[in-house]
Design a protein around this motif. Sequence first.
Motif, mmCIF file in Angstrom:
data_model
loop_
_atom_site.group_PDB
_atom_site.id
_atom_site.type_symbol
_atom_site.label_atom_id
_atom_site.label_comp_id
_atom_site.label_asym_id
_atom_site.label_seq_id
_atom_site.Cartn_x
_atom_site.Cartn_y
_atom_site.Cartn_z
ATOM 1 N N LEU A 1 0.802 -1.221 0.000
ATOM 2 C CA LEU A 1 0.000 0.000 0.000
ATOM 3 C C LEU A 1 0.838 1.277 0.000
ATOM 4 O O LEU A 1 0.318 2.357 -0.247
ATOM 5 C CB LEU A 1 -0.922 0.002 1.226
ATOM 6 C CG LEU A 1 -1.980 -1.108 1.266
ATOM 7 C CD1 LEU A 1 -2.603 -1.193 2.649
ATOM 8 C CD2 LEU A 1 -3.043 -0.870 0.214
ATOM 9 N N VAL B 1 2.512 6.428 -2.030
ATOM 10 C CA VAL B 1 1.668 6.906 -0.936
ATOM 11 C C VAL B 1 2.542 7.062 0.310
ATOM 12 O O VAL B 1 3.422 6.229 0.539
ATOM 13 C CB VAL B 1 0.526 5.900 -0.649
ATOM 14 C CG1 VAL B 1 -0.174 6.208 0.663
ATOM 15 C CG2 VAL B 1 -0.475 5.893 -1.789
ATOM 16 N N LEU C 1 0.165 6.809 5.886
ATOM 17 C CA LEU C 1 -1.169 6.537 5.366
ATOM 18 C C LEU C 1 -1.320 5.063 4.999
ATOM 19 O O LEU C 1 -2.360 4.442 5.243
ATOM 20 C CB LEU C 1 -1.451 7.419 4.149
ATOM 21 C CG LEU C 1 -2.822 7.264 3.492
ATOM 22 C CD1 LEU C 1 -3.933 7.559 4.495
ATOM 23 C CD2 LEU C 1 -2.945 8.184 2.292
ATOM 24 N N ALA C 2 -0.253 4.492 4.405
ATOM 25 C CA ALA C 2 -0.284 3.071 4.055
ATOM 26 C C ALA C 2 -0.438 2.214 5.304
ATOM 27 O O ALA C 2 -1.183 1.221 5.310
ATOM 28 C CB ALA C 2 0.987 2.692 3.301
ATOM 29 N N ALA D 1 -3.978 2.330 6.504
ATOM 30 C CA ALA D 1 -4.824 1.492 5.661
ATOM 31 C C ALA D 1 -4.618 0.015 5.980
ATOM 32 O O ALA D 1 -5.576 -0.763 6.040
ATOM 33 C CB ALA D 1 -4.527 1.776 4.184
ATOM 34 N N LEU E 1 -10.456 0.901 2.295
ATOM 35 C CA LEU E 1 -9.384 1.814 1.918
ATOM 36 C C LEU E 1 -9.874 3.195 1.517
ATOM 37 O O LEU E 1 -9.098 4.133 1.468
ATOM 38 C CB LEU E 1 -8.575 1.206 0.766
ATOM 39 C CG LEU E 1 -7.758 -0.031 1.107
ATOM 40 C CD1 LEU E 1 -7.032 -0.534 -0.127
ATOM 41 C CD2 LEU E 1 -6.767 0.259 2.202
ATOM 42 N N TYR F 1 -7.406 6.876 1.220
ATOM 43 C CA TYR F 1 -6.315 6.260 0.489
ATOM 44 C C TYR F 1 -6.506 6.513 -1.001
ATOM 45 O O TYR F 1 -7.628 6.442 -1.515
ATOM 46 C CB TYR F 1 -6.286 4.764 0.805
ATOM 47 C CG TYR F 1 -5.110 4.045 0.199
ATOM 48 C CD1 TYR F 1 -3.877 4.062 0.833
ATOM 49 C CD2 TYR F 1 -5.227 3.382 -1.013
ATOM 50 C CE1 TYR F 1 -2.789 3.419 0.277
ATOM 51 C CE2 TYR F 1 -4.147 2.736 -1.575
ATOM 52 C CZ TYR F 1 -2.928 2.759 -0.932
ATOM 53 O OH TYR F 1 -1.850 2.135 -1.489
#
Length: 229
Positions: free
Chosen positions: A45, A49, A53-54, A57, A84, A93
């Motif tokens: 993820l 990004v 944030l990954a 998620a 997500l 996301y």
Amino acid sequence: MKAFSAAQLSIAVCAICPDIESRIAMSAEAMGERRLWWELSACVLSSQVPYVLAADAASAIDARGILHERDFDDELTDHLTSILRNPGGGRSYRFPVARAQQLAVTKRRVADQFGTLGSLLTVSESPNAVRRWLVESAPGLGPKQASMFLRNVGASYQLAILDRHVIDYMRLIGLRTAQSKPPTTMKQYQRDEESMRDHARDLGFPVGILDWAIWIVMRVAKRQEGARI
């Protein structure tokens, strides 16, 4: 990065490496299957990004337990996509559909060929072989993310995570030219990785520890330089 010389950056990096090694030694423990999938999800993820944030998620996915359901079916992508779109109620996301599909394919291929992610790590002959399998079999997972996964789960500290901060550091200390582009193939990645591995050996640290320290130092240096402009 005019505010800091190559020598200053290298000194700062070397100063941090022992702390990273100590932290790893204190936190070393065998990871269960659920934690392994959290780490791999976060790496998948994190492409294009911010890692924070990954990670959010990945935690949202883990909280639902979808990747660990006994009846793994084709609706996984729909479930992951809905999670997500707004992990943790915060910032959404960016690539929910594409990354959800990539995770679904990766989960199925791991299950079909190895049964579990833990088995993939133990039956393969070397971390390089695991990375190669992940890059070839896990869609959306490049050598950088695969190397990060193997480092984060403690499988190997001999693989480099060549993110933009490490690439910038390599340019500043002369391991890459100002005109050279980031690696886009495994062959190019391994060439730059070998340069970093030689540099790490000269400094007395595993390359996976060194580039972790580089990531920390370069982020701080860039923030400080930005504040002076």
